[in-house]
Design a protein around this motif. Structure first.
Motif, PDB file in Angstrom:
ATOM      1  N   ASP A  88       0.830  -1.202   0.000  1.00 12.22           N
ATOM      2  CA  ASP A  88       0.000   0.000   0.000  1.00 12.22           C
ATOM      3  C   ASP A  88       0.862   1.248   0.000  1.00 12.22           C
ATOM      4  OD1 ASP A  88      -2.106  -1.822   0.375  1.00 12.22           O
ATOM      5  OD2 ASP A  88      -1.925  -1.662   2.563  1.00 12.22           O
ATOM      6  N   ASP A  89       0.339   2.311  -0.617  1.00 12.44           N
ATOM      7  CA  ASP A  89       1.047   3.589  -0.617  1.00 12.44           C
ATOM      8  C   ASP A  89       0.027   4.703  -0.846  1.00 12.44           C
ATOM      9  OD1 ASP A  89       3.156   5.295  -0.379  1.00 12.44           O
ATOM     10  OD2 ASP A  89       4.098   4.792  -2.284  1.00 12.44           O
ATOM     11  N   THR A  90       0.474   5.945  -0.613  1.00 10.75           N
ATOM     12  CA  THR A  90      -0.371   7.127  -0.799  1.00 10.75           C
ATOM     13  C   THR A  90       0.406   8.171  -1.580  1.00 10.75           C
ATOM     14  OG1 THR A  90      -1.453   6.699   1.320  1.00 10.75           O
ATOM     15  CG2 THR A  90      -1.780   8.865   0.355  1.00 10.75           C
ATOM     16  N   ALA A  91      -0.272   8.868  -2.483  1.00  9.21           N
ATOM     17  CA  ALA A  91       0.391   9.886  -3.294  1.00  9.21           C
ATOM     18  C   ALA A  91      -0.619  10.968  -3.662  1.00  9.21           C
ATOM     19  CB  ALA A  91       0.981   9.265  -4.555  1.00  9.21           C
ATOM     20  N   ILE A  92      -0.090  12.076  -4.188  1.00  9.04           N
ATOM     21  CA  ILE A  92      -0.949  13.147  -4.685  1.00  9.04           C
ATOM     22  C   ILE A  92      -1.642  12.699  -5.967  1.00  9.04           C
ATOM     23  CG2 ILE A  92      -0.948  15.481  -5.674  1.00  9.04           C
ATOM     24  CD1 ILE A  92       1.349  16.156  -3.802  1.00  9.04           C
ATOM     25  N   ALA A  93      -2.911  13.053  -6.105  1.00  9.09           N
ATOM     26  CA  ALA A  93      -3.683  12.735  -7.309  1.00  9.09           C
ATOM     27  C   ALA A  93      -4.318  14.010  -7.849  1.00  9.09           C
ATOM     28  CB  ALA A  93      -4.752  11.700  -7.010  1.00  9.09           C
ATOM     29  N   ALA A  94      -4.415  14.100  -9.166  1.00 10.84           N
ATOM     30  CA  ALA A  94      -5.035  15.263  -9.800  1.00 10.84           C
ATOM     31  C   ALA A  94      -5.654  14.833 -11.123  1.00 10.84           C
ATOM     32  CB  ALA A  94      -4.012  16.376 -10.023  1.00 10.84           C
ATOM     33  N   SER A  95      -6.599  15.628 -11.592  1.00  9.73           N
ATOM     34  CA  SER A  95      -7.202  15.344 -12.901  1.00  9.73           C
ATOM     35  C   SER A  95      -7.740  16.630 -13.502  1.00  9.73           C
ATOM     36  CB  SER A  95      -8.329  14.310 -12.786  1.00  9.73           C
ATOM     37  OG  SER A  95      -9.434  14.855 -12.080  1.00  9.73           O
ATOM     38  N   ILE A  96      -7.804  16.656 -14.828  1.00 13.84           N
ATOM     39  CA  ILE A  96      -8.455  17.729 -15.566  1.00 13.84           C
ATOM     40  C   ILE A  96      -9.333  17.079 -16.625  1.00 13.84           C
ATOM     41  CG2 ILE A  96      -6.699  19.489 -15.154  1.00 13.84           C
ATOM     42  CD1 ILE A  96      -5.569  18.883 -17.919  1.00 13.84           C
ATOM     43  N   GLY A  97     -10.413  17.755 -16.982  1.00 14.75           N
ATOM     44  CA  GLY A  97     -11.316  17.174 -17.969  1.00 14.75           C
ATOM     45  C   GLY A  97     -12.197  18.216 -18.621  1.00 14.75           C
ATOM     46  N   ALA A  98     -12.867  17.796 -19.679  1.00 16.71           N
ATOM     47  CA  ALA A  98     -13.816  18.643 -20.392  1.00 16.71           C
ATOM     48  C   ALA A  98     -14.948  17.754 -20.884  1.00 16.71           C
ATOM     49  CB  ALA A  98     -13.151  19.352 -21.569  1.00 16.71           C
ATOM     50  N   GLY A  99     -16.155  18.332 -20.968  1.00 13.86           N
ATOM     51  CA  GLY A  99     -17.289  17.517 -21.394  1.00 13.86           C
ATOM     52  C   GLY A  99     -18.497  18.351 -21.751  1.00 13.86           C
ATOM     53  N   ALA A 100     -19.622  17.675 -21.904  1.00 11.81           N
ATOM     54  CA  ALA A 100     -20.867  18.320 -22.299  1.00 11.81           C
ATOM     55  C   ALA A 100     -22.044  17.582 -21.677  1.00 11.81           C
ATOM     56  CB  ALA A 100     -21.007  18.335 -23.821  1.00 11.81           C
ATOM     57  N   TYR A 101     -23.113  18.317 -21.404  1.00  9.46           N
ATOM     58  CA  TYR A 101     -24.353  17.752 -20.903  1.00  9.46           C
ATOM     59  C   TYR A 101     -25.237  17.348 -22.080  1.00  9.46           C
ATOM     60  CZ  TYR A 101     -23.368  19.257 -16.132  1.00  9.46           C
ATOM     61  OH  TYR A 101     -22.826  19.406 -14.883  1.00  9.46           O
ATOM     62  N   PHE A 102     -25.677  16.071 -22.087  1.00  9.86           N
ATOM     63  CA  PHE A 102     -26.634  15.616 -23.079  1.00  9.86           C
ATOM     64  C   PHE A 102     -28.054  15.973 -22.655  1.00  9.86           C
ATOM     65  CE2 PHE A 102     -23.218  12.271 -23.079  1.00  9.86           C
ATOM     66  CZ  PHE A 102     -22.539  12.791 -24.168  1.00  9.86           C
ATOM     67  N   LEU A 103     -28.302  15.899 -21.364  1.00 11.87           N
ATOM     68  CA  LEU A 103     -29.558  16.273 -20.722  1.00 11.87           C
ATOM     69  C   LEU A 103     -29.191  17.113 -19.512  1.00 11.87           C
ATOM     70  CD1 LEU A 103     -31.433  12.831 -20.894  1.00 11.87           C
ATOM     71  CD2 LEU A 103     -31.888  14.856 -22.298  1.00 11.87           C
ATOM     72  N   PRO A 104     -30.138  17.806 -18.879  1.00  7.98           N
ATOM     73  CA  PRO A 104     -29.771  18.655 -17.736  1.00  7.98           C
ATOM     74  C   PRO A 104     -28.993  17.927 -16.650  1.00  7.98           C
ATOM     75  CG  PRO A 104     -32.001  19.153 -18.438  1.00  7.98           C
ATOM     76  CD  PRO A 104     -31.562  17.986 -19.255  1.00  7.98           C
ATOM     77  N   ASN A 105     -29.199  16.610 -16.472  1.00  5.41           N
ATOM     78  CA  ASN A 105     -28.536  15.880 -15.392  1.00  5.41           C
ATOM     79  C   ASN A 105     -27.648  14.738 -15.877  1.00  5.41           C
ATOM     80  OD1 ASN A 105     -30.153  17.577 -13.870  1.00  5.41           O
ATOM     81  ND2 ASN A 105     -30.565  16.054 -12.324  1.00  5.41           N
ATOM     82  N   ILE A 106     -27.374  14.632 -17.172  1.00  2.00           N
ATOM     83  CA  ILE A 106     -26.547  13.558 -17.716  1.00  2.00           C
ATOM     84  C   ILE A 106     -25.472  14.158 -18.604  1.00  2.00           C
ATOM     85  CG2 ILE A 106     -26.502  11.457 -19.115  1.00  2.00           C
ATOM     86  CD1 ILE A 106     -29.381  10.944 -18.314  1.00  2.00           C
ATOM     87  N   PHE A 107     -24.212  13.723 -18.421  1.00  2.00           N
ATOM     88  CA  PHE A 107     -23.111  14.324 -19.165  1.00  2.00           C
ATOM     89  C   PHE A 107     -22.075  13.272 -19.546  1.00  2.00           C
ATOM     90  CE2 PHE A 107     -22.030  14.597 -14.650  1.00  2.00           C
ATOM     91  CZ  PHE A 107     -20.739  14.088 -14.616  1.00  2.00           C
ATOM     92  N   GLY A 108     -21.260  13.606 -20.520  1.00  2.00           N
ATOM     93  CA  GLY A 108     -20.102  12.807 -20.895  1.00  2.00           C
ATOM     94  C   GLY A 108     -18.864  13.676 -20.815  1.00  2.00           C
ATOM     95  N   LYS A 109     -17.680  13.038 -20.635  1.00  2.00           N
ATOM     96  CA  LYS A 109     -16.456  13.816 -20.511  1.00  2.00           C
ATOM     97  C   LYS A 109     -15.252  12.977 -20.906  1.00  2.00           C
ATOM     98  CE  LYS A 109     -15.663  12.807 -15.580  1.00  2.00           C
ATOM     99  NZ  LYS A 109     -15.377  13.420 -14.261  1.00  2.00           N
ATOM    100  N   VAL A 110     -14.146  13.667 -21.173  1.00  2.00           N
ATOM    101  CA  VAL A 110     -12.847  13.036 -21.369  1.00  2.00           C
ATOM    102  C   VAL A 110     -11.907  13.657 -20.345  1.00  2.00           C
ATOM    103  CG1 VAL A 110     -12.224  14.709 -23.168  1.00  2.00           C
ATOM    104  CG2 VAL A 110     -10.995  12.536 -22.999  1.00  2.00           C
ATOM    105  N   SER A 111     -11.071  12.810 -19.684  1.00  2.00           N
ATOM    106  CA  SER A 111     -10.248  13.289 -18.573  1.00  2.00           C
ATOM    107  C   SER A 111      -8.841  12.717 -18.645  1.00  2.00           C
ATOM    108  CB  SER A 111     -10.871  12.890 -17.227  1.00  2.00           C
ATOM    109  OG  SER A 111     -12.170  13.385 -17.075  1.00  2.00           O
TER     110      SER A 111
END
Length: 259
Positions: A88-111
């Motif tokens: 086991d180990d622990t490290a810093i994690a980060a992410s960036i992404g962009a996407g779009a909403y298909f419906l007001p509460n449903i979306f897709g993205k790439v990260s």
């Protein structure tokens, strides 16, 4: 007398006709109000997250076809079973992404995900000493995701996500650092199928900005070093390598800007 009555009747008729014409005109007060114009909901977004990754190596297999004849450890096939394993180990994690909403509460993205550097180790005993085997993995990922929001209130929501894509694992290995040897296994970059899922709690700060606290689990796949050649590095045998599989759990906080 007759002369005086006729003008009076004439004026009365003109007044009645004028009143009837005014009644036929449309009333400004009765005109319908103009239609209200509402702003469209944001459709696209960018987001970023920062936090910690908690790794779990499934095990560390020390492949050493020649060394199995000399080790004091248990042996399974051409593998030496390591003792005192740290997985086991622990490290810093980060992410960036962009996407779009298909419906007001449903979306897709790439990260893009940075899962940090994670280390594991174990010991293999030989007549010359107990040699520590060190495995270090720097993990990245590129994934497509699908998510949905469930509103708890007008401002607070739950968010679920599923993701799939590729993990890129830069793998290094060392042997005998505890005894001053510190001999290197060949480094390797592994590209695997990867997948993950998570749950988050979000708060709508403004219609165009959300704060999200999320917990996710990702399976990142094989984390093997390269295999020593013939002739091998000094103090090692041909055909040696370290093998493992890597998964991480992340806890991150982030923001999403919608436009």
């Amino acid at each position: 007398m007759r002369f005086a009555v006729r003008p009076t009747l004439f004026l009365l008729g003109v007044a009645l006709a004028s009143g009837a014409s005014a009644a036929d005109l449309p009333s400004r007060a009765a005109a319908p109000p103009p239609a209200l114009v509402t702003a469209p909901l944001p459709r696209f977004f960018i987001e970023g997250h920062l936090g910690a990754a908690f790794s779990q190596f499934d095990d560390i297999d020390f492949v050493n076809p020649i060394g199995t004849a000399f080790t004091l450890n248990a042996v399974v096939g051409d593998r030496i079973v390591l003792t005192n394993v740290s997985r086991d180990d622990t490290a810093i994690a980060a992410s960036i992404g962009a996407g779009a909403y298909f419906l007001p509460n449903i979306f897709g993205k790439v990260s893009y995900h940075y899962f940090g550097e994670h280390e594991a180790s174990g010991f293999a005993a030989f007549p010359a000493g107990s040699f520590r085997q060190d495995l270090k993995v720097t993990a990245h990922g590129v994934m497509l995701g699908l998510g949905f929001n469930f509103d708890l209130t007008t401002l607070v929501f739950l968010e679920g996500t599923v993701e799939a894509g590729l993990s890129i694992l830069d793998v290094e290995g060392r042997q005998g650092a505890n005894l001053g040897r510190n001999t290197a296994f060949p480094s390797e970059t592994r590209t695997n199928f990867a997948a993950g899922a998570g749950l988050g709690l979000g708060y709508r700060v403004t219609p165009n900005f959300d704060l999200i606290l999320s917990g996710n689990y990702y399976w990142l796949g094989k984390a093997d070093t390269g295999t020593t050649a013939n002739p091998p590095p000094r103090g090692m045998n041909p055909g040696e390598r370290l093998e493992s599989d890597l998964s991480v759990a992340t806890l991150r906080v982030g923001g999403r800007v919608k436009f």
